[in-house]
Write a protein that holds these residues in place. Structure first.
Motif, PDB file in Angstrom:
ATOM      1  N   PRO A 118       0.840  -1.203   0.000  1.00  0.00           N
ATOM      2  CA  PRO A 118       0.000   0.000   0.000  1.00  0.00           C
ATOM      3  C   PRO A 118       0.875   1.253   0.000  1.00  0.00           C
ATOM      4  CG  PRO A 118      -0.070  -1.102   2.131  1.00  0.00           C
ATOM      5  CD  PRO A 118       0.711  -1.982   1.205  1.00  0.00           C
ATOM      6  N   ALA A 119       0.345   2.292  -0.613  1.00  0.00           N
ATOM      7  CA  ALA A 119       1.095   3.545  -0.696  1.00  0.00           C
ATOM      8  C   ALA A 119       1.219   4.173   0.680  1.00  0.00           C
ATOM      9  CB  ALA A 119       0.379   4.501  -1.641  1.00  0.00           C
ATOM     10  N   SER A 120       2.354   4.790   0.909  1.00  0.00           N
ATOM     11  CA  SER A 120       2.530   5.478   2.189  1.00  0.00           C
ATOM     12  C   SER A 120       1.735   6.782   2.159  1.00  0.00           C
ATOM     13  CB  SER A 120       4.010   5.749   2.429  1.00  0.00           C
ATOM     14  OG  SER A 120       4.518   6.563   1.394  1.00  0.00           O
ATOM     15  N   PRO A 121       1.275   7.245   3.316  1.00  0.00           N
ATOM     16  CA  PRO A 121       0.500   8.481   3.340  1.00  0.00           C
ATOM     17  C   PRO A 121       1.366   9.667   2.933  1.00  0.00           C
ATOM     18  CG  PRO A 121       1.028   7.775   5.568  1.00  0.00           C
ATOM     19  CD  PRO A 121       1.476   6.690   4.642  1.00  0.00           C
ATOM     20  N   PRO A 122       0.751  10.696   2.316  1.00  0.00           N
ATOM     21  CA  PRO A 122       1.536  11.863   1.910  1.00  0.00           C
ATOM     22  C   PRO A 122       2.091  12.569   3.144  1.00  0.00           C
ATOM     23  CG  PRO A 122      -0.807  12.298   1.666  1.00  0.00           C
ATOM     24  CD  PRO A 122      -0.655  10.853   2.028  1.00  0.00           C
ATOM     25  N   PRO A 123       3.214  13.240   3.003  1.00  0.00           N
ATOM     26  CA  PRO A 123       3.784  13.950   4.155  1.00  0.00           C
ATOM     27  C   PRO A 123       2.842  15.051   4.627  1.00  0.00           C
ATOM     28  CG  PRO A 123       4.943  14.530   2.137  1.00  0.00           C
ATOM     29  CD  PRO A 123       3.986  13.419   1.803  1.00  0.00           C
ATOM     30  N   ALA A 124       2.925  15.381   5.896  1.00  0.00           N
ATOM     31  CA  ALA A 124       2.075  16.435   6.455  1.00  0.00           C
ATOM     32  C   ALA A 124       2.405  17.763   5.774  1.00  0.00           C
ATOM     33  CB  ALA A 124       2.299  16.544   7.956  1.00  0.00           C
ATOM     34  N   THR A 125       1.390  18.561   5.554  1.00  0.00           N
ATOM     35  CA  THR A 125       1.580  19.867   4.943  1.00  0.00           C
ATOM     36  C   THR A 125       2.203  20.812   5.952  1.00  0.00           C
ATOM     37  OG1 THR A 125      -0.350  19.502   3.547  1.00  0.00           O
ATOM     38  CG2 THR A 125       0.423  21.756   3.769  1.00  0.00           C
ATOM     39  N   VAL A 126       3.281  21.431   5.547  1.00  0.00           N
ATOM     40  CA  VAL A 126       3.984  22.372   6.407  1.00  0.00           C
ATOM     41  C   VAL A 126       3.844  23.754   5.805  1.00  0.00           C
ATOM     42  CG1 VAL A 126       6.222  23.017   7.366  1.00  0.00           C
ATOM     43  CG2 VAL A 126       5.622  20.607   7.106  1.00  0.00           C
ATOM     44  N   ARG A 127       3.456  24.707   6.617  1.00  0.00           N
ATOM     45  CA  ARG A 127       3.297  26.069   6.138  1.00  0.00           C
ATOM     46  C   ARG A 127       4.663  26.635   5.764  1.00  0.00           C
ATOM     47  NH1 ARG A 127       0.044  30.898   9.133  1.00  0.00           N
ATOM     48  NH2 ARG A 127       0.410  32.428   7.536  1.00  0.00           N
ATOM     49  N   ASP A 128       4.756  27.232   4.599  1.00  0.00           N
ATOM     50  CA  ASP A 128       6.017  27.780   4.109  1.00  0.00           C
ATOM     51  C   ASP A 128       6.121  29.235   4.528  1.00  0.00           C
ATOM     52  OD1 ASP A 128       8.316  28.386   2.795  1.00  0.00           O
ATOM     53  OD2 ASP A 128       7.564  27.931   0.782  1.00  0.00           O
ATOM     54  N   SER A 129       6.916  29.501   5.551  1.00  0.00           N
ATOM     55  CA  SER A 129       7.044  30.863   6.058  1.00  0.00           C
ATOM     56  C   SER A 129       7.845  31.747   5.101  1.00  0.00           C
ATOM     57  CB  SER A 129       7.703  30.865   7.435  1.00  0.00           C
ATOM     58  OG  SER A 129       8.994  30.321   7.342  1.00  0.00           O
ATOM     59  N   ARG A 130       8.566  31.155   4.158  1.00  0.00           N
ATOM     60  CA  ARG A 130       9.323  31.959   3.195  1.00  0.00           C
ATOM     61  C   ARG A 130       8.393  32.799   2.344  1.00  0.00           C
ATOM     62  NH1 ARG A 130      12.463  27.783  -0.090  1.00  0.00           N
ATOM     63  NH2 ARG A 130      10.495  26.744   0.223  1.00  0.00           N
ATOM     64  N   ARG A 131       7.206  32.295   2.061  1.00  0.00           N
ATOM     65  CA  ARG A 131       6.269  33.037   1.225  1.00  0.00           C
ATOM     66  C   ARG A 131       5.935  34.385   1.851  1.00  0.00           C
ATOM     67  NH1 ARG A 131       1.497  30.473  -1.991  1.00  0.00           N
ATOM     68  NH2 ARG A 131       2.421  31.497  -3.721  1.00  0.00           N
ATOM     69  N   GLU A 132       5.708  34.416   3.163  1.00  0.00           N
ATOM     70  CA  GLU A 132       5.405  35.675   3.822  1.00  0.00           C
ATOM     71  C   GLU A 132       6.638  36.554   3.913  1.00  0.00           C
ATOM     72  OE1 GLU A 132       3.856  33.893   7.207  1.00  0.00           O
ATOM     73  OE2 GLU A 132       2.008  33.333   6.191  1.00  0.00           O
ATOM     74  N   ALA A 133       7.791  35.949   4.070  1.00  0.00           N
ATOM     75  CA  ALA A 133       9.023  36.719   4.221  1.00  0.00           C
ATOM     76  C   ALA A 133       9.492  37.320   2.901  1.00  0.00           C
ATOM     77  CB  ALA A 133      10.115  35.845   4.802  1.00  0.00           C
ATOM     78  N   THR A 134       8.993  36.835   1.780  1.00  0.00           N
ATOM     79  CA  THR A 134       9.470  37.318   0.490  1.00  0.00           C
ATOM     80  C   THR A 134       8.401  38.078  -0.281  1.00  0.00           C
ATOM     81  OG1 THR A 134       8.943  35.203  -0.533  1.00  0.00           O
ATOM     82  CG2 THR A 134      11.188  35.498   0.264  1.00  0.00           C
ATOM     83  N   ARG A 135       7.496  38.722   0.404  1.00  0.00           N
ATOM     84  CA  ARG A 135       6.531  39.567  -0.300  1.00  0.00           C
ATOM     85  C   ARG A 135       7.275  40.774  -0.838  1.00  0.00           C
ATOM     86  NH1 ARG A 135       1.374  39.469   3.752  1.00  0.00           N
ATOM     87  NH2 ARG A 135       1.027  37.232   3.601  1.00  0.00           N
ATOM     88  N   PHE A 136       7.026  41.093  -2.096  1.00  0.00           N
ATOM     89  CA  PHE A 136       7.749  42.194  -2.707  1.00  0.00           C
ATOM     90  C   PHE A 136       6.905  42.874  -3.770  1.00  0.00           C
ATOM     91  CE2 PHE A 136       8.553  38.542  -5.370  1.00  0.00           C
ATOM     92  CZ  PHE A 136       8.435  39.052  -6.654  1.00  0.00           C
ATOM     93  N   LEU A 137       7.347  44.067  -4.155  1.00  0.00           N
ATOM     94  CA  LEU A 137       6.809  44.787  -5.291  1.00  0.00           C
ATOM     95  C   LEU A 137       7.915  44.892  -6.321  1.00  0.00           C
ATOM     96  CD1 LEU A 137       5.014  47.800  -3.556  1.00  0.00           C
ATOM     97  CD2 LEU A 137       3.993  45.652  -4.339  1.00  0.00           C
TER      98      LEU A 137
END
Length: 82
Positions: A13-32
Motif C-alpha cells: 500500500p502507498a505510504s500516506p503523503p507527508p504532512a503539509t507544512v506552512r512555508d514561512s518563506r512566502r510571507e518573508a518574500t513579499r515584494f513589489l
C-alpha cells in the motif's frame, strides 16, 4: 544476497503523503517590482518587518522609495518610481 538485484515492490500500500507544512518563506518574500526610471533599472522592494510598508532603494543611485500598506490600496504588484 538477492539473486534478482534491486526490486521495487508495487504491491505494497502507498505510504500516506507527508504532512503539509506552512512555508514561512512566502510571507518573508513579499515584494513589489519597481522600475526605477532614474537609472532605468528594475529591482524588488520588500515589505518591512512590521508589515506596514514596502521600502527599498534604487540599486544604482540609492533613491529611497516607500509604499504604505493599507485599506483602499491597489492590487498592482509592479510600479515605476521617478
Amino acid at each position: 544476497m538477492n539473486p534478482y538485484g534491486n526490486q521495487l515492490d508495487l504491491s505494497s500500500p502507498a505510504s500516506p503523503p507527508p504532512a503539509t507544512v506552512r512555508d514561512s518563506r512566502r510571507e518573508a518574500t513579499r515584494f513589489l517590482g519597481i522600475h526605477f526610471a532614474c537609472c532605468e533599472v528594475y529591482s524588488r522592494v520588500y515589505m518591512n518587518s512590521s508589515g506596514t510598508a514596502y521600502v527599498g532603494h534604487c540599486p544604482r543611485c540609492a533613491k529611497r522609495v516607500s509604499f504604505q500598506i493599507g485599506s483602499g490600496g491597489t492590487s498592482s504588484r509592479f510600479f515605476t518610481a521617478g
